[in-house]
Design an enzyme around this catalytic site. Sequence first.
Site, PDB file in Angstrom:
ATOM      1  CE  LYS A  25      -1.620  -4.051   2.966  1.00 27.05           C
ATOM      2  NZ  LYS A  25      -1.858  -5.328   2.256  1.00 27.05           N
ATOM      3  CE1 TYR A  41      -3.668  -2.091   5.011  1.00 23.69           C
ATOM      4  CE2 TYR A  41      -3.061   0.154   4.429  1.00 23.69           C
ATOM      5  CZ  TYR A  41      -3.557  -1.083   4.067  1.00 23.69           C
ATOM      6  OH  TYR A  41      -3.947  -1.309   2.773  1.00 23.69           O
ATOM      7  CB  SER A  53      -0.892   0.017   1.244  1.00 24.25           C
ATOM      8  OG  SER A  53      -1.552   1.267   1.385  1.00 24.25           O
TER       9      SER A  53
END
Length: 302
Positions: free
Chosen positions: A166, A162, A149
């Site tokens: 990622k 997150y 991401s």
Amino acid sequence: MLAGKVVAVTGAGRGVGREIALLCAREGAAVVVNDLGTSGEGEGADLSPAEETVNDIRAAGGRAVVNGASVADPKGAASIVEDAVAHFGRIDAVVNNAGILRDRIWHKMSHEDWNAVVDVHLNGCFNVSKAATPYFRDQQSGSFIHFTSTSGLIGNFGQANYSAAKLGIVGLSQSIALDMARAGVRSNCIAPFAWSRMTASIPATTPEEEARVERMKTMSADKIAPLVAFLASDAASEVTNQIFGVRKNEIFLFSKPRPIRSMHKGDGWSAQSIADELLPAFRPSFARADERSGDVFGYDPI
């Protein structure tokens, strides 16, 4: 493009994963549709999204099976690959797409929020990839397709868990690509720009935020799938150790971190000389680096 191939797609009950599974099936692959069916924060379980994807594939004449295991569980992750081999005789590509979000501003992020997101994204990616590796080595071919991401590549507010997971996936993919090259196995990452359940939670309380959300809604999940199908195919046999991005009808190739400026001091550095000499020399490069890592795409990172 995928005739005779067997592809396992995690998180394939909804959104981007579902579109990937549907397109891979249309391109001729047999598909293992994995989805635990949790909420966006990883709670509960429901097989119906995965079953719907499988039913749609079969209704169109394709081949697919449901797997409801959690990628965060090593045994569950192994069952995804085992189902591919048991039902279709082989495994040719693994698409590590499954994910959850527990967005919290950094000072309010709990250990539970951290561990839950890292377990699904980073550990899940490791678990499924590890399970497929012996088969890829034996057949001297295979494709790992991991989802990273821009939140990991450039950072994002309220997503330390997150973002870390990622960016960790990028490091994992690059090392897999190097380790497995001698076996003819490829490993690549995709950073998707797409409106899905995971991005639908973005707040829109001001006109500017509402406009941002409306822009993002135009980035449909199906636009991500063609690059995945390509990377899973023999046509991508030369493509490995890369980071791609997809936004609507654009495909990006990301650069990797490289030194952009250096400064040598023959007698060594002190804290004060760094402040006096290096900082003024590097400050313009800080600005250029920020330009490259900021919202260079005209959209917020997802």
